[in-house]
Design an enzyme around this catalytic site. Sequence first.
Site, PDB file in Angstrom:
ATOM      1  N   HIS A  52      86.671  63.510  64.386  1.00  0.00           N
ATOM      2  CA  HIS A  52      86.373  63.473  62.954  1.00  0.00           C
ATOM      3  C   HIS A  52      85.970  62.051  62.590  1.00  0.00           C
ATOM      4  CE1 HIS A  52      88.859  67.222  61.577  1.00  0.00           C
ATOM      5  NE2 HIS A  52      88.270  67.428  62.743  1.00  0.00           N
ATOM      6  N   GLU A  54      86.885  60.122  60.220  1.00  0.00           N
ATOM      7  CA  GLU A  54      88.003  59.237  59.878  1.00  0.00           C
ATOM      8  C   GLU A  54      88.711  58.712  61.123  1.00  0.00           C
ATOM      9  OE1 GLU A  54      88.074  62.619  56.717  1.00  0.00           O
ATOM     10  OE2 GLU A  54      87.478  62.361  58.807  1.00  0.00           O
ATOM     11  N   CYS A  82      91.492  65.876  56.274  1.00  0.00           N
ATOM     12  CA  CYS A  82      92.272  67.033  56.708  1.00  0.00           C
ATOM     13  C   CYS A  82      93.680  66.576  57.111  1.00  0.00           C
ATOM     14  CB  CYS A  82      91.572  67.714  57.882  1.00  0.00           C
ATOM     15  SG  CYS A  82      91.647  66.757  59.425  1.00  0.00           S
ATOM     16  N   CYS A  85      93.630  63.920  59.962  1.00  0.00           N
ATOM     17  CA  CYS A  85      93.143  62.604  59.536  1.00  0.00           C
ATOM     18  C   CYS A  85      94.108  61.930  58.557  1.00  0.00           C
ATOM     19  CB  CYS A  85      91.748  62.739  58.942  1.00  0.00           C
ATOM     20  SG  CYS A  85      90.524  63.260  60.167  1.00  0.00           S
TER      21      CYS A  85
END
Length: 151
Positions: A52, A54, A82, A85
């Site tokens: 991801h 992040e 999410c 993260c």
Amino acid sequence: MTDGELMAVALAEARAAGGHGDVPIGAVVARGGRVVGAAGNERELTGDPTAHAEILALRRAAEALGTWRLTGCSLYATLEPCPMCAGALVASRVDRVVFAAFDPKAGACGSLYNLCVDPRLNHELEVASGVAGDEAGELLRSWFAGRRPVP
């Protein structure tokens, strides 16, 4: 750099991610207004389910700063983080997260969960939202519209 300028960098990372087939989400880690890590999603590009934006931006910031403790840093994301993260934000001791668009399906910074301000965890961080939210939301909507079959 201001919140808006840093979110513009995150949006550029998101556009780049969309360009190589990943969901267009971008993230930037800044300390003292200076970018120390930036990334877009790379799950499709790398085949890594944890890639991801992040997570990648946090990794790059930690490498640039030479420490996993990212105190004094803020993370800017084009979509609400999410649970994975948000957990990484807590674990890395980031001071603040700023996200553009809410994620009602998986958001963990206020939509479904609120991990960043849970007093039961070992660290809490400031959460701000809405910076360039319309632009980030439109980027996601148009990207997904280009991939859905037209009825």
